[in-house]
Design a protein around this motif. Structure first.
Motif, PDB file in Angstrom:
ATOM      1  N   GLY A  16       0.818  -1.217   0.000  1.00 34.70           N
ATOM      2  CA  GLY A  16       0.000   0.000   0.000  1.00 34.70           C
ATOM      3  C   GLY A  16       0.849   1.262   0.000  1.00 34.70           C
ATOM      4  N   ILE A  33      -5.272   4.710   3.817  1.00 35.63           N
ATOM      5  CA  ILE A  33      -6.072   4.425   5.025  1.00 35.63           C
ATOM      6  C   ILE A  33      -5.573   3.134   5.681  1.00 35.63           C
ATOM      7  CG2 ILE A  33      -8.448   4.031   5.853  1.00 35.63           C
ATOM      8  CD1 ILE A  33      -9.267   4.937   2.892  1.00 35.63           C
ATOM      9  N   ASP A  34      -5.442   3.154   7.014  1.00 40.55           N
ATOM     10  CA  ASP A  34      -5.079   1.909   7.716  1.00 40.55           C
ATOM     11  C   ASP A  34      -5.719   1.928   9.095  1.00 40.55           C
ATOM     12  OD1 ASP A  34      -2.473  -0.265   7.202  1.00 40.55           O
ATOM     13  OD2 ASP A  34      -3.496  -0.243   9.150  1.00 40.55           O
ATOM     14  N   CYS A  51      14.495  -6.595   8.517  1.00 38.47           N
ATOM     15  CA  CYS A  51      13.784  -6.604   7.243  1.00 38.47           C
ATOM     16  C   CYS A  51      14.612  -7.164   6.077  1.00 38.47           C
ATOM     17  CB  CYS A  51      13.298  -5.192   6.876  1.00 38.47           C
ATOM     18  SG  CYS A  51      12.255  -5.182   5.411  1.00 38.47           S
ATOM     19  N   ASN A  52      14.282  -8.367   5.704  1.00 32.53           N
ATOM     20  CA  ASN A  52      14.880  -8.960   4.491  1.00 32.53           C
ATOM     21  C   ASN A  52      14.059  -8.369   3.328  1.00 32.53           C
ATOM     22  OD1 ASN A  52      14.953 -12.405   3.228  1.00 32.53           O
ATOM     23  ND2 ASN A  52      15.951 -10.546   2.484  1.00 32.53           N
ATOM     24  N   LEU A 173     -10.492  -8.324   5.167  1.00 33.38           N
ATOM     25  CA  LEU A 173     -11.216  -7.291   4.414  1.00 33.38           C
ATOM     26  C   LEU A 173     -10.994  -7.418   2.900  1.00 33.38           C
ATOM     27  CD1 LEU A 173     -13.039  -4.733   4.639  1.00 33.38           C
ATOM     28  CD2 LEU A 173     -10.941  -3.391   4.460  1.00 33.38           C
ATOM     29  N   GLY A 374      -0.239  -6.909  -3.438  1.00 37.33           N
ATOM     30  CA  GLY A 374       0.447  -7.493  -2.272  1.00 37.33           C
ATOM     31  C   GLY A 374      -0.077  -8.871  -1.916  1.00 37.33           C
TER      32      GLY A 374
HETATM   33  P1  FDA Z   1       0.900  -5.962   5.038  1.00 38.86           P
HETATM   34  O1  FDA Z   1       0.457  -7.034   5.911  1.00 38.86           O
HETATM   35  O2  FDA Z   1       2.316  -5.521   4.999  1.00 38.86           O
HETATM   36  O3  FDA Z   1      -0.013  -4.696   5.102  1.00 38.86           O
HETATM   37  C1  FDA Z   1      -1.415  -4.753   5.196  1.00 38.86           C
HETATM   38  C2  FDA Z   1      -1.901  -3.506   5.902  1.00 38.86           C
HETATM   39  O4  FDA Z   1      -3.318  -3.476   5.823  1.00 38.86           O
HETATM   40  C3  FDA Z   1      -1.543  -3.478   7.384  1.00 38.86           C
HETATM   41  O5  FDA Z   1      -0.924  -2.263   7.701  1.00 38.86           O
HETATM   42  C4  FDA Z   1      -2.873  -3.654   8.094  1.00 38.86           C
HETATM   43  O6  FDA Z   1      -2.942  -2.931   9.314  1.00 38.86           O
HETATM   44  C5  FDA Z   1      -3.830  -3.093   7.063  1.00 38.86           C
HETATM   45  N1  FDA Z   1      -5.190  -3.625   7.182  1.00 38.86           N
HETATM   46  C6  FDA Z   1      -5.554  -4.926   7.281  1.00 38.86           C
HETATM   47  N2  FDA Z   1      -6.886  -5.013   7.382  1.00 38.86           N
HETATM   48  C7  FDA Z   1      -7.370  -3.748   7.354  1.00 38.86           C
HETATM   49  C8  FDA Z   1      -8.665  -3.199   7.452  1.00 38.86           C
HETATM   50  N3  FDA Z   1      -9.737  -3.994   7.606  1.00 38.86           N
HETATM   51  N4  FDA Z   1      -8.804  -1.848   7.393  1.00 38.86           N
HETATM   52  C9  FDA Z   1      -7.713  -1.055   7.239  1.00 38.86           C
HETATM   53  N5  FDA Z   1      -6.461  -1.521   7.171  1.00 38.86           N
HETATM   54  C10 FDA Z   1      -6.290  -2.855   7.222  1.00 38.86           C
HETATM   55  N6  FDA Z   1       8.686 -10.983   3.808  1.00 38.86           N
HETATM   56  C11 FDA Z   1       9.904 -10.733   3.241  1.00 38.86           C
HETATM   57  O7  FDA Z   1       9.977 -10.583   2.012  1.00 38.86           O
HETATM   58  N7  FDA Z   1      11.016 -10.624   4.034  1.00 38.86           N
HETATM   59  C12 FDA Z   1      10.970 -10.763   5.391  1.00 38.86           C
HETATM   60  O8  FDA Z   1      11.985 -10.578   6.096  1.00 38.86           O
HETATM   61  C13 FDA Z   1       9.722 -11.089   5.978  1.00 38.86           C
HETATM   62  N8  FDA Z   1       9.627 -11.329   7.320  1.00 38.86           N
HETATM   63  C14 FDA Z   1       8.410 -11.570   7.878  1.00 38.86           C
HETATM   64  C15 FDA Z   1       8.326 -11.823   9.257  1.00 38.86           C
HETATM   65  C16 FDA Z   1       7.090 -12.058   9.843  1.00 38.86           C
HETATM   66  C17 FDA Z   1       7.010 -12.374  11.310  1.00 38.86           C
HETATM   67  C18 FDA Z   1       5.904 -12.023   9.054  1.00 38.86           C
HETATM   68  C19 FDA Z   1       4.544 -12.228   9.657  1.00 38.86           C
HETATM   69  C20 FDA Z   1       5.991 -11.788   7.683  1.00 38.86           C
HETATM   70  C21 FDA Z   1       7.234 -11.577   7.084  1.00 38.86           C
HETATM   71  N9  FDA Z   1       7.348 -11.371   5.703  1.00 38.86           N
HETATM   72  C22 FDA Z   1       8.581 -11.137   5.150  1.00 38.86           C
HETATM   73  C23 FDA Z   1       6.152 -11.326   4.828  1.00 38.86           C
HETATM   74  C24 FDA Z   1       5.801  -9.855   4.544  1.00 38.86           C
HETATM   75  O9  FDA Z   1       5.741  -9.143   5.761  1.00 38.86           O
HETATM   76  C25 FDA Z   1       4.447  -9.732   3.841  1.00 38.86           C
HETATM   77  O10 FDA Z   1       4.397 -10.617   2.729  1.00 38.86           O
HETATM   78  C26 FDA Z   1       4.207  -8.303   3.372  1.00 38.86           C
HETATM   79  O11 FDA Z   1       4.182  -7.429   4.493  1.00 38.86           O
HETATM   80  C27 FDA Z   1       2.896  -8.192   2.609  1.00 38.86           C
HETATM   81  O12 FDA Z   1       2.695  -6.846   2.276  1.00 38.86           O
HETATM   82  P2  FDA Z   1       1.213  -6.264   2.139  1.00 38.86           P
HETATM   83  O13 FDA Z   1       1.376  -4.807   1.957  1.00 38.86           O
HETATM   84  O14 FDA Z   1       0.465  -7.038   1.137  1.00 38.86           O
HETATM   85  O15 FDA Z   1       0.529  -6.566   3.519  1.00 38.86           O
END
Ligand code: FDA
Length: 402
Positions: A16, A33-34, A51-52, A173, A374
């Protein structure tokens, strides 16, 4: 009538923020919006706090999807090198850890600050924390209803991520909005997740929590286009509930419930051949021989699980029994009971079916102006920076198109 905003981006995570920054820097009026109190928690906790952020080898074969070619366009238009160039522009010190995985030297906060600054450069408007209640289509655009009032926008980008780690704000959502607008879903399930084991056959391995070793692991079946096979050589970790470590996280994304995973605990060696060849020259107990190759506690577990007395002597063992033990080490097939679920999963497999989206723009083919990017989308990367690369790339192409 002109809308308040050109674009409303829902979800200020990795995808986002990238999308909002790119669109705003093209001169679009963007509202981001978040619902979370804290910005981009997943980036913050990623890579153990460092952060990888990408993988310099990222290519389509590192992603799982029901539609494997879909990710090619976005990944080629915004590459790992492109993201790396941004990281270098912000002078964020980084290093390659393992197989192309790039990490911050200091903190994942630097990546969040960089993306925030890119959003500010374009003049992105923020509404956070702000709960989205609904998204509806109106003439020439959309209305996003929130607990802070309505937002009108010509386009809406859904970037709300998957279901992993609900305690830091994951929701369904994105899937609900997709369903509302008639887009199909590929059933979501936890990926990059530890696997659990129980029952009598697992009992000898319960005391082994903490043991780690490099293994080969594989699972899956099928041929050609429909093959769902995974094969990795990585570290394995015994836990209190089963198995984890990079080898298991990787294979978990390919594993289907009820099917086995196959471990090779000594990939460099044909154990049965070595043992049979050593029978005449090695005067030791079998356990002591194996302890030269594997952690001693693991050897105890393997002997117990395969019906060998702890003091069995190698020289006394029939070849057939040694072959069976060799199989148990080189081809150990075990059926996990389950996984640790979304509580521990790094990603969510499945999501919005990409066959309903344009691979060039990420827009829903049948709902002009509605985009999905994403992790919400059915594209899931391997462990190692691939998931962020998908977030950046899909966010970028949508940001260029909105
Ligand atoms: P992300 O989850 O980043 O963002 C979604 C956003 O939407 C959040 O801010 C959330 O609050 C918001 N949201 C959700 N529902 C909502 C609603 N109903 N209303 C408003 N807002 C809402 N990957 C990688 O490449 N290298 C790494 O090192 C790691 N390490 C890692 C560690 C851990 C513990 C986890 C859980 C995950 C990782 N990942 C990772 C995966 C990586 O974090 C993930 O794939 C990406 O953050 C996905 O990005 P998005 O923007 O799609 O979702």
């Amino acid at each position: 009538m002109a809308k308040q905003y050109d674009v409303a981006v829902i979800g200020a995570g990795a995808a986002g923020m990238m999308c909002a920054a790119v669109a705003a820097q093209r001169g679009k009026r963007v509202m981001l919006i978040d619902h979370a109190e804290k910005l981009a928690e997943k980036i913050r906790i990623s890579g153990g706090g460092r952060c990888n952020f990408t993988n310099i080898n990222a290519a389509p074969q590192h992603f799982l999807s029901e539609n494997p070619h879909f990710c090619k366009s976005a990944l080629s238009r915004y590459t790992a090198q492109d993201f790396l160039a941004l990281v270098k522009k912000y002078r964020i010190a980084h290093h390659e850890k393992h197989r192309g995985q790039l990490f911050c030297d200091e903190s994942s906060e630097q990546i969040i600050a960089m993306l925030k600054s890119e959003c500010e450069k374009g003049g992105v408007n923020w509404r956070m924390p702000c709960k989205v209640e609904s998204v509806s289509k109106v003439e020439e655009g959309f209305v996003v209803a929130t607990d802070h009032g309505e937002i009108e926008a010509s386009s809406v980008v859904i970037a709300t991520g998957g279901l992993s780690i609900p305690k830091i704000g994951a929701t369904d959502l994105g899937y609900r909005i997709a369903t509302q607008f008639g887009l199909p879903l590929v059933e979501p399930r936890p990926g990059l997740v530890p696997l659990t084991f129980d029952g009598p056959s697992w009992a000898p391995f319960v005391p082994l929590a903490g043991i780690a070793l490099e293994v080969e692991v594989s699972t899956g079946s099928g041929k050609g286009k429909n093959a769902k096979k995974g094969h990795f050589r990585e570290d394995l970790l015994f836990t209190h509930r089963g198995l984890s470590g990079p080898a298991i996280l990787q294979i978990s994304s390919y594993w289907q419930p009820g099917t086995p995973i196959v471990l090779n605990l000594l990939p460099e060696m044909d154990v049965a051949e070595e043992l049979i060849a050593g029978k005449t020259t090695i005067k030791k107990q079998l356990g002591n021989v194996l302890a030269g190759w594997l952690p001693a506690r693991l050897v105890d577990g393997l002997l117990l699980a395969n019906g060998f007395a702890p003091d069995a002597r190698l020289a006394d063992m029939p070849d057939a029994k040694l072959r069976k033990l060799g199989d148990a080490i080189n081809r150990w097939a075990i059926v996990p009971t389950g996984s640790e679920g979304y509580r521990k999963a790094e990603v969510t497999l499945g999501g919005v079916d990409t066959r309903a989206l344009s691979q060039q723009t990420m827009m829903a083919k049948d709902v002009p102006g509605l985009y999905f990017i994403g992790e919400t989308v059915d594209v899931t990367g391997w462990l190692g920076g691939y998931n962020f690369q998908w977030a950046w790339a899909s966010g970028f192409v949508a940001g260029q198109s909105v």
